[in-house]
Design an enzyme around this catalytic site. Structure first.
Site, mmCIF file in Angstrom:
data_model
loop_
_atom_site.group_PDB
_atom_site.id
_atom_site.type_symbol
_atom_site.label_atom_id
_atom_site.label_comp_id
_atom_site.label_asym_id
_atom_site.label_seq_id
_atom_site.Cartn_x
_atom_site.Cartn_y
_atom_site.Cartn_z
ATOM 1 N N TYR A 1 1.155 -1.386 -0.014
ATOM 2 C CA TYR A 1 -0.209 0.221 0.059
ATOM 3 C C TYR A 1 1.125 1.509 0.138
ATOM 4 O O TYR A 1 1.349 1.211 1.030
ATOM 5 C CB TYR A 1 -1.126 0.157 1.363
ATOM 6 C CG TYR A 1 -1.922 1.260 1.536
ATOM 7 C CD1 TYR A 1 -2.868 1.258 0.161
ATOM 8 C CD2 TYR A 1 -1.597 2.340 2.276
ATOM 9 C CE1 TYR A 1 -3.949 2.380 0.056
ATOM 10 C CE2 TYR A 1 -2.474 3.390 2.331
ATOM 11 C CZ TYR A 1 -3.800 3.321 1.298
ATOM 12 O OH TYR A 1 -4.657 3.935 1.657
ATOM 13 N N LYS B 1 2.290 10.989 8.020
ATOM 14 C CA LYS B 1 2.721 10.080 9.933
ATOM 15 C C LYS B 1 2.773 10.871 11.274
ATOM 16 O O LYS B 1 2.650 11.405 10.838
ATOM 17 C CB LYS B 1 2.261 8.009 9.606
ATOM 18 C CG LYS B 1 1.533 8.441 8.137
ATOM 19 C CD LYS B 1 0.823 7.051 8.908
ATOM 20 C CE LYS B 1 -0.028 5.865 8.005
ATOM 21 N NZ LYS B 1 -1.329 5.050 7.588
ATOM 22 N N ASP C 1 9.591 3.578 0.730
ATOM 23 C CA ASP C 1 8.608 5.150 1.178
ATOM 24 C C ASP C 1 8.207 4.342 2.480
ATOM 25 O O ASP C 1 8.143 3.237 3.255
ATOM 26 C CB ASP C 1 6.483 4.128 0.687
ATOM 27 C CG ASP C 1 5.655 4.258 1.169
ATOM 28 O OD1 ASP C 1 6.022 5.756 2.138
ATOM 29 O OD2 ASP C 1 4.844 4.438 0.415
HETATM 30 N N1 PMP Z 1 2.626 4.867 2.316
HETATM 31 C C1 PMP Z 1 2.432 4.193 2.762
HETATM 32 C C2 PMP Z 1 3.306 2.968 2.899
HETATM 33 C C3 PMP Z 1 1.055 3.639 4.154
HETATM 34 O O1 PMP Z 1 1.598 3.371 4.685
HETATM 35 C C4 PMP Z 1 0.526 5.580 3.709
HETATM 36 C C5 PMP Z 1 -1.142 5.286 4.543
HETATM 37 N N2 PMP Z 1 -1.329 4.430 5.749
HETATM 38 C C6 PMP Z 1 0.660 6.077 2.802
HETATM 39 C C7 PMP Z 1 1.723 5.567 1.653
HETATM 40 C C8 PMP Z 1 -0.514 7.175 2.354
HETATM 41 O O2 PMP Z 1 -0.209 7.718 3.555
HETATM 42 P P1 PMP Z 1 -1.850 8.924 3.985
HETATM 43 O O3 PMP Z 1 -2.701 8.151 4.239
HETATM 44 O O4 PMP Z 1 -1.069 9.937 4.791
HETATM 45 O O5 PMP Z 1 -2.533 9.668 2.035
#
Ligand code: PMP
Length: 439
Positions: A145, A273, A246
């Site tokens: 994700y 986050k 990421d």
């Molecule tokens: N990348 C990863 C690895 C994530 O876990 C998430 C969200 N859980 C995102 C991107 C997207 O972040 P956001 O929910 O702040 O858009």
């Protein structure tokens, strides 16, 4: 009050919500049948719902709340900024300060660009890689994700019926995804260095970047092997493509995030986050020459990027306060309680004769109800009875005062005391015994 209950104030509010929100819901990730628990307030590692029931929170807003709720230092930083204004059509000192903190912490990050979410950070990283290399394709890991940008969502939830026998198929996630999107995403198997290397080489000249989360939550939350990350690093260098790490979640693994743990330096890194201290945030950072695609000082940049609330000083100030609190001692404590919880869960699985395990690293863990070795998305993919047991476990845990994400993810936080950890372990032991009794 036990969940679900006809008397719950959350159930009533959910009925009302269905009139103004599709399915009564704004985030698919927090949807729960027959109704979600609505949060009334949080303090430290605890959350109270509308009925006044108190629980230890191991969801932590899907890992953003590393300091829990209403942390006094973060609150004070935000309160001060509230008095000065929440956002401007001008830059503020706060964005420079938070950017410098990220640059100081992460060796591969020379300059930084802020966004409002992790989704936007990943989107901008992919666009930056395309702008820098002039190539159209991005490779990503099956089942990983990376937010809700349609390219990032490709092959997020394939199943044995469509994932393909050879190289993973490129499968659209949302209905209506244009075929150009799947055409331009190369899907890599996780933790298979040889296959990944081969696929990367096969797309030489076309591939702008490889995007990887070193411990992808939706693909099982097992850490990548060092040889896998090394293969991605070498193969991307070989074909002049970029490596994007990421770290929206994995930045909570250490003072400098995940890269030192895997002995790697990425070309671009995405954040989110925890770097917002509980407020909306994202960032992309990396090599100066690559990041210069954003530089407007010589006219229209290769990659223009705005965002009404990008780098707003509330998120920046909260993030600065949150990162200051994340010193070596905080990470040592998070690692220690994470180990204790994973070991405790695994002991409970054994004690009650249930085939299951807790995986993860640092303050992150995930529960799998299987005897299989979990190494990637396919081995983590639950059979129907395994998915059923996870659902029963989550419900049992919730009714014993501990919140976990529906797909088994749990994130610990700095306010958790030894007594809180014991409470989590006791609740999990009871919940695993409950699941054992049902099977
Ligand atoms: N990348 C990863 C690895 C994530 O876990 C998430 C969200 N859980 C995102 C991107 C997207 O972040 P956001 O929910 O702040 O858009």
């Amino acid at each position: 009050m036990l969940y679900p209950s006809d008397l719950s104030a959350s159930r009533l509010l959910h009925e009302q919500a269905k009139r103004s929100l599709p399915g009564g819901n704004t985030r698919t990730t927090v949807y729960m049948k027959p109704y979600p628990l609505y949060a009334a307030r949080g303090q430290g590692c605890r959350v109270w719902d509308l009925d006044g029931d108190e629980r230890i929170d191991c969801i932590n807003n899907f890992t953003s709340q590393i300091h829990g709720y209403a942390h006094p230092v973060i609150n004070e930083a935000v309160r001060r900024q509230l008095e000065l204004g929440t956002c401007f059509g001008l830059p503020t000192e706060s964005e420079v300060e938070l950017a410098e903190m990220l640059v100081q912490r992460v060796a591969s990050v020379q300059t930084v660009r802020f966004t409002n979410s992790g989704t936007e950070a990943v989107m901008m990283a992919m666009k930056a890689a395309r702008a820098f290399t002039g190539r159209p394709k991005i490779a990503k890991v099956e089942g990983a994700y990376h937010g809700s940008y349609d390219y990032a969502e490709v092959s997020l939830d394939p199943n044995p019926g469509n994932w393909g026998n050879g190289a993973p198929a490129s499968i659209a996630y949302a209905q209506g995804t244009p075929s150009g999107v799947t055409d331009d995403i190369v899907v890599l198997p996780f933790n298979n260095p040889e296959a990944a290397r081969e696929l990367i080489r096969a797309h030489r000249g076309q591939l702008a970047a490889v995007l990887v989360d070193p411990m992808p939550n939706r693909a099982g939350l097992v850490p990548a092997t060092k040889s896998y990350i090394q293969a991605l690093r070498e193969a991307t260098r070989e074909i002049d493509a970029l490596l994007i790490f990421d770290e929206v979640i994995s930045f909570r693994l250490g003072h400098a995030g995940a890269q030192p743990l895997w002995d790697v330096e990425a070309d671009l890194t995405t954040f989110g986050k925890v770097i917002g201290g509980g407020f909306p945030v994202g960032a992309v950072g990396g090599r100066r020459d690559v990041m210069d695609v954003f530089d407007p000082s010589n006219g229209k940049p290769a990659l223009p990027h705005g965002g009404t609330f990008s780098a707003n000083p509330i998120s920046m100030r909260a993030g600065i306060a949150a990162l200051r609190l994340l010193d070596a001692q905080a990470f040592a404590r998070l690692d220690e309680i994470g180990e204790r919880v994973r070991a405790g869960f695994n002991a409970s699985f054994e004690r009650h004769g249930v085939k299951g395990k807790a995986v993860g690293a640092g303050s992150l863990l995930k529960v799998h109800f299987t005897a299989r070795e979990v190494i990637d998305y396919r081995s983590a993919f639950p059979l129907p009875d395994e998915a059923g047991m996870l659902g029963q476990f989550n419900l049992a845990l919730l009714n014993r005062g501990v919140l976990s994400a529906s797909y088994g993810l749990m994130a610990l936080s700095t306010p958790m005391t030894d007594a809180d950890i014991l409470q989590i372990l006791q609740a999990a032991d009871d919940a695993i015994a409950h699941v054992a009794g049902l099977h």
